[in-house]
Structures are given as structure tokens and as C-alpha cells.
Design an enzyme around this catalytic site. Structure first.
Site, PDB file in Angstrom:
ATOM      1  N   ARG A   1      23.642  91.833 -16.461  1.00 58.10           N
ATOM      2  CA  ARG A   1      22.955  92.306 -17.473  1.00 58.10           C
ATOM      3  C   ARG A   1      22.259  91.772 -18.425  1.00 58.10           C
ATOM      4  O   ARG A   1      20.848  91.808 -18.842  1.00 58.10           O
ATOM      5  CB  ARG A   1      24.152  93.327 -18.498  1.00 58.10           C
ATOM      6  CG  ARG A   1      24.601  94.427 -18.488  1.00 58.10           C
ATOM      7  CD  ARG A   1      25.579  94.799 -19.231  1.00 58.10           C
ATOM      8  NE  ARG A   1      26.853  93.851 -19.357  1.00 58.10           N
ATOM      9  CZ  ARG A   1      28.140  93.970 -19.782  1.00 58.10           C
ATOM     10  NH1 ARG A   1      28.095  95.102 -20.330  1.00 58.10           N
ATOM     11  NH2 ARG A   1      29.087  93.085 -19.417  1.00 58.10           N
TER      12      ARG A   1
ATOM     13  N   ASN B   1      28.422  81.650 -21.413  1.00 61.36           N
ATOM     14  CA  ASN B   1      29.031  81.288 -22.500  1.00 61.36           C
ATOM     15  C   ASN B   1      30.232  80.294 -22.470  1.00 61.36           C
ATOM     16  O   ASN B   1      31.415  80.607 -22.304  1.00 61.36           O
ATOM     17  CB  ASN B   1      29.696  82.550 -23.270  1.00 61.36           C
ATOM     18  CG  ASN B   1      28.907  83.320 -24.089  1.00 61.36           C
ATOM     19  OD1 ASN B   1      27.674  83.124 -24.781  1.00 61.36           O
ATOM     20  ND2 ASN B   1      28.678  84.745 -24.244  1.00 61.36           N
TER      21      ASN B   1
ATOM     22  N   SER C   1      22.105  84.820 -27.296  1.00 60.78           N
ATOM     23  CA  SER C   1      22.270  86.021 -28.058  1.00 60.78           C
ATOM     24  C   SER C   1      21.371  87.035 -28.343  1.00 60.78           C
ATOM     25  O   SER C   1      20.192  86.844 -27.794  1.00 60.78           O
ATOM     26  CB  SER C   1      22.775  85.553 -29.622  1.00 60.78           C
ATOM     27  OG  SER C   1      23.234  86.764 -30.277  1.00 60.78           O
TER      28      SER C   1
ATOM     29  N   GLY D   1      22.407  90.376 -26.582  1.00 58.90           N
ATOM     30  CA  GLY D   1      22.892  91.474 -25.857  1.00 58.90           C
ATOM     31  C   GLY D   1      21.869  92.107 -25.151  1.00 58.90           C
ATOM     32  O   GLY D   1      20.785  91.616 -24.675  1.00 58.90           O
TER      33      GLY D   1
ATOM     34  N   LYS E   1      26.565  78.538 -29.941  1.00 60.35           N
ATOM     35  CA  LYS E   1      26.722  79.775 -29.562  1.00 60.35           C
ATOM     36  C   LYS E   1      28.258  80.188 -29.866  1.00 60.35           C
ATOM     37  O   LYS E   1      28.588  81.165 -30.054  1.00 60.35           O
ATOM     38  CB  LYS E   1      26.363  79.917 -28.421  1.00 60.35           C
ATOM     39  CG  LYS E   1      26.562  81.271 -27.568  1.00 60.35           C
ATOM     40  CD  LYS E   1      25.923  82.383 -28.300  1.00 60.35           C
ATOM     41  CE  LYS E   1      25.745  83.438 -27.752  1.00 60.35           C
ATOM     42  NZ  LYS E   1      27.086  84.256 -26.757  1.00 60.35           N
TER      43      LYS E   1
ATOM     44  N   ASN F   1      29.584  83.208 -32.038  1.00 61.65           N
ATOM     45  CA  ASN F   1      30.349  84.189 -31.696  1.00 61.65           C
ATOM     46  C   ASN F   1      31.667  84.481 -32.553  1.00 61.65           C
ATOM     47  O   ASN F   1      32.429  85.524 -32.782  1.00 61.65           O
ATOM     48  CB  ASN F   1      30.903  84.184 -30.371  1.00 61.65           C
ATOM     49  CG  ASN F   1      29.593  84.537 -29.178  1.00 61.65           C
ATOM     50  OD1 ASN F   1      28.649  84.278 -29.613  1.00 61.65           O
ATOM     51  ND2 ASN F   1      30.227  85.018 -27.996  1.00 61.65           N
TER      52      ASN F   1
ATOM     53  N   GLU G   1      30.769  86.380 -35.475  1.00 59.69           N
ATOM     54  CA  GLU G   1      30.492  87.668 -34.918  1.00 59.69           C
ATOM     55  C   GLU G   1      31.836  88.711 -34.890  1.00 59.69           C
ATOM     56  O   GLU G   1      31.964  89.471 -35.443  1.00 59.69           O
ATOM     57  CB  GLU G   1      29.881  87.679 -33.599  1.00 59.69           C
ATOM     58  CG  GLU G   1      29.498  88.816 -33.105  1.00 59.69           C
ATOM     59  CD  GLU G   1      29.127  88.759 -31.544  1.00 59.69           C
ATOM     60  OE1 GLU G   1      28.086  88.083 -31.385  1.00 59.69           O
ATOM     61  OE2 GLU G   1      29.667  89.250 -30.736  1.00 59.69           O
TER      62      GLU G   1
END
Lengths: 300, 300
Positions: B11, B96, B122, B124, B172, B176, B179
Site C-alpha cells: 500500500r 517502520n 507518514s 497513509g 517516526k 506513532n 498518534e
């Protein structure tokens, strides 16, 4: 409603009155300390030194938006207004009050034929320019009467009739609870970066980078960038984080409703620790380490 | 760098390759399962079925951006690339991964004269259209070689050279962690609203309202509105929240560095509870209530 007044010209109320005037709304203003009236008068608002004078100058039906601290001050103003207003008038409570007080006031106002709306207002000092966000609770006529003024205060789409009496302040309470945990999340993250082997990183730059395409972009992160721009390592800011009630109520409601809210609770309790850095709980923990292990205790 | 390849067309990698191609960057692609190659070839990328073929087709100096799951898979690919690439080439690790693995890989690559950059990505599935946010760590030549490609991938201003090897993945990781706590904050807030006397509120409307002028506006809150638009009470979504490592590492680092991170930890641990709803700790608590107070125990 034929006329609107803002009662209470602090940071929020003063800017709200300014925004209404700037939007062409004829706006009446009152403040307990009269020295705040003149600047608003100069900006185009109709000033009143007493509540009696305020109500007399407003054509009926009137809407009076209370924008003073929640609790005692709001209660006194509410009762004063209720004794002066007429059937069909409207009182809006814009303070960060408890939603149960809003329910009680709505009942009391209703008995006098006066409409009542509890309206949570978010946006801080930036609302004047960018528009506020308003969460409203009350019966339909109360909301309908207030809506044109709310619309003038808010960003496009930035208001909602959340439900009956109390719904506005409940929603604002939850908003502030979320805000506590988001602020804590950023606080923890930036502290981790600063404490890490990469701690000399440009934190303003990082906030700015994260705000351009990352999942954690937000307005609070824009404000963090502003803060780091002014003071890259926050050397002028002491880590005492005040709390003004809504975070406590959020955790109370979570406990009452049986909703798990560990992040909001952690954020609230960390604020308490920040307010009492030598708190008794930590002193007991230090004493216990000494009792069982002979670990040294730092004298006060 | 004269050429760029994306190795791994999941993805993230697939969309990143598409974005590079759309920006006019000549982009080589490789994927372990060759069926993912054809769509990228049709989009304009140069496809390779093997790493040998990939490297042979790229003019030197080459940059290869690894975009496959962290851990074993990335390590295998890294070693494979290192055996094929030449002095002056560049490997970018976009997974990641743990920042200590990035430090180790940078050392290993350096010994072979190959540059190495750890790049947290980042954004998505929205990154293709809106641009990604990239946090990069590595020596200056590594960053300089990658920068033109990073720039094409990102929003304006949406990337940063965070520091030496490991800094990108550390940053990163913290991103997260933040997040996790932000998502938990919104989760708790909306659950409180839903459980309250005002629980029939339009939650999509509330998210939309909060995003227009309130202090808690954010991109995650926009995504919450999307989710509520599709399924107003999330009746089709089960509350099992996966975690993919970075939240755990954030809490590990917080413990190692002595940084209080109660909100991120609460969010992580609540995810664990969501993954094991009949967890052993709760079963012991239930058993203990039975032991001391004779309170009923629900049989499994």
C-alpha cells in the site's frame, strides 16, 4: 431575537463582541468593571454600565450571552438577568460551566418564560479572527433565537445544536477532556525527542514538518510550532499546567458512566503532579523505599 | 543520485512509486511477488523481477528505497541490496523499523561504501494525493542524495533531516506514539458522548463541527468524520485495535530514558486489552473479588 448583548468582556467575551460588531451585528455590551466598556464602545458596541441599563436599551425579544467565569459569578449574573428579562427573552450561558448547572438554569429560566441555551465556545484568542466553534444545548426555540448570532461568531459549519439543555456544556466538557489528552500526547512525544540521542533536533522544524502531511497534524501542533519558534527549548516556560475544571468533570463523568478514559485521566493526573511537584504521594513512595531498602531520602 | 527504485509495492510503496512517476521522476520498481509489477509498469515505472535486474537497469549512483515490512523482510532485502550495490550508491529504509536497526545498518552499509538513510514515512493511503511526510536520519551525503526524491514524495516543507543514523526512525516512532494517544483521546471522548444522556447526538456532525474552529481540530478528527459518515454508530467495526510495534518501542524508550509518558502508555495498554478482552489480569481480578467478597464470577 431582535438584539444581542455580551455580558462579560474578558478575553473571550471581548473578542466575541468585537467579532459580532465586525460582522455588522448591533451588539450591546456590559461588564462588571466599567473600564472595559470604552474600547468596545469605540469599536461600535452599545455600552451599558448596569444590567438594568443594558436590558432597557435592548429591543425585545432580547438575547443576552453570559461570558464570565463559571460558578458563582455566572450564577449571580444569571439570577440578575432573570429578574430583569421578560417572557420570550433568551439567556445564553457561554462559560465553561457544568452541564448539570445548565439543566438547572434551563428549568429555572423556563419557569419564568425565558429561554435558555448552554453554549460551549472553543477557539481561544484566535476565534476573533478565525471564527469560533460553538456547541449548543437547549430547547429548539432557544437555539433558533440564538442561531443568527452563533452563525456570525463561528466559522462556516462551526456550530451544532447538540441536544436539549446541558448538551452544549457536556459536549464542551468532553472537547476539553480530549484537548487535555492531545496536549499530553504532544508533550510526551516532544519530551521523548528532547531526551533522546537525537535531542538537539530543531523542535519548531519538527512540528512544522509533522504538520505537512503526517497523521498527527493538527491545530495544537501548529501552536506548538509557534511556541518553539518563540523559545526553542521552552526555557522561559515553567512546567506547571493549570486546570480549570472541565478535565476533572470529564473524568468524573467517565467514572459515573463506566467509560474507560485512561488517556484523559492520565493527562489530568499529570497536570495535578505538575501543580504539586513535591506531592505527598511521591514523598510516601520515597519514604517507603527508605523503609524497606534503606534507600536514601532527599530531605526537604 | 541518478536513479531511484522503490523496492516493495505494498500500500505504501506502490503509492509512493505512483507519486514519483506522476511527478516526472523516472522510477524503477521491484516487488517480491511479481504480479504487483504490471500495474506500476502500466503507470510508467521501469519494472524488475529480480534485485539483480533492478540494480543492473539503474544508472549509478543508485538510490533504492526499501518499503517492505520492518524486521526479517527488511533485513533480508537490505543484505541482498548491499551485495549488489556499488560504492556511492544509497539504500533508504522506509519501513517502520527500530531506530537501533537503522544505526546498525548504516554502519554496515558504510563499511561497504554505501550510503544509508532511515526515513520514516507518514501519510497513509492519503499520501499519494496529498503528499507524504518524511522524517530522515543519516549522514549528510545520504540525505543529500535522497533529498530530490523525498521532495517529490512530500508536501511542501513536509520532510526533515532529523539527525544522524537512526534519527528518522526514532522520530517516526515517537510520531506513532503520539498518534496512539491522540486516537485514544478521540476514542474516549466520543465514547463518553455516546454513553451520556446526549448519546443520540450526530457524531459525524460533531466531528465536523469540532473541525471548524475548535482547539481539537486535526486530520485524525477529519478521518473520524469520514468513519462516522460511513457508519454513524460504528456498528460494523469491532473494537479490536491492532498495534504494529512502534507504540511498544515508544513506551520502551520512555522507560529507558526516564520520560513520563502515561497517556501514550495508557493508549498502548488499552490496545492490548482490546486485543485480549478476556485477559488473564481481568480474570484474576474477578477471581479475587470472589475470594474476598463472595462476588459472583462469570463462567467462561
Amino acid at each position: 431575537m431582535h438584539s444581542i448583548a455580551i455580558a462579560g468582556l474578558g478575553r473571550m467575551g471581548g473578542n466575541m463582541a468585537r467579532r459580532l460588531v465586525a460582522r455588522g451585528v448591533k451588539t450591546h455590551v456590559w461588564n462588571r468593571e466599567p473600564e472595559r466598556l470604552a474600547p468596545l464602545g469605540a469599536a461600535g458596541a452599545v455600552t451599558a454600565k448596569t444590567l438594568t441599563e443594558l436590558v432597557a436599551a435592548m429591543p425585545a425579544p432580547r438575547a443576552v450571552w453570559m461570558m464570565i467565569p463559571a460558578g458563582e459569578a455566572t450564577e449571580t449574573l444569571f439570577l440578575g438577568l432573570l429578574s430583569l428579562l421578560q417572557k420570550g427573552d433568551l439567556i445564553i450561558d457561554g462559560a465553561n460551566g457544568h452541564w448539570r448547572d445548565a439543566v438547572r438554569r434551563a428549568e429555572k429560566a423556563s419557569a419564568a418564560g425565558v429561554n435558555f441555551l448552554d453554549a460551549g465556545v472553543s477557539g481561544g484568542i484566535w476565534g476573533l479572527e478565525k471564527g469560533y466553534c460553538v456547541m449548543a444545548g437547549g430547547e429548539k426555540p432557544a437555539f433558533a433565537g440564538a442561531e443568527p448570532f452563533i452563525k456570525a461568531l463561528c466559522q462556516d459549519g462551526g456550530y451544532m445544536h447538540c441536544g436539549g439543555p446541558g448538551a452544549g456544556h457536556f459536549t464542551k466538557m468532553v472537547h476539553n477532556g480530549i484537548e487535555y489528552a492531545m496536549m499530553e500526547a504532544y508533550g510526551e512525544g516532544f519530551e521523548l525527542i528532547k531526551a533522546s540521542p537525537f535531542g538537539n533536533m530543531d523542535l519548531a522544524g519538527l512540528a512544522g514538518t509533522w504538520n505537512r502531511g503526517s497523521v498527527i497534524r493538527s491545530w495544537l501542533l501548529e501552536l506548538a510550532q509557534n511556541a518553539f519558534d518563540k523559545d526553542p527549548r521552552l526555557e522561559k516556560v515553567s512546567g506547571v499546567v493549570a486546570d480549570s475544571g472541565e478535565g476533572r468533570w470529564t473524568v468524573e463523568e467517565a467514572a459515573r458512566l463506566g467509560v474507560p478514559a485512561p488517556a484523559i485521566a492520565a493527562a489530568l493526573f499529570k497536570r495535578f503532579t505538575s501543580q504539586d511537584k513535591d506531592n505527598f504521594g511521591d514523598r510516601l513512595s520515597a519514604a517507603l523505599r527508605n523503609e524497606f531498602g534503606g534507600h536514601g531520602v532527599k530531605a526537604r
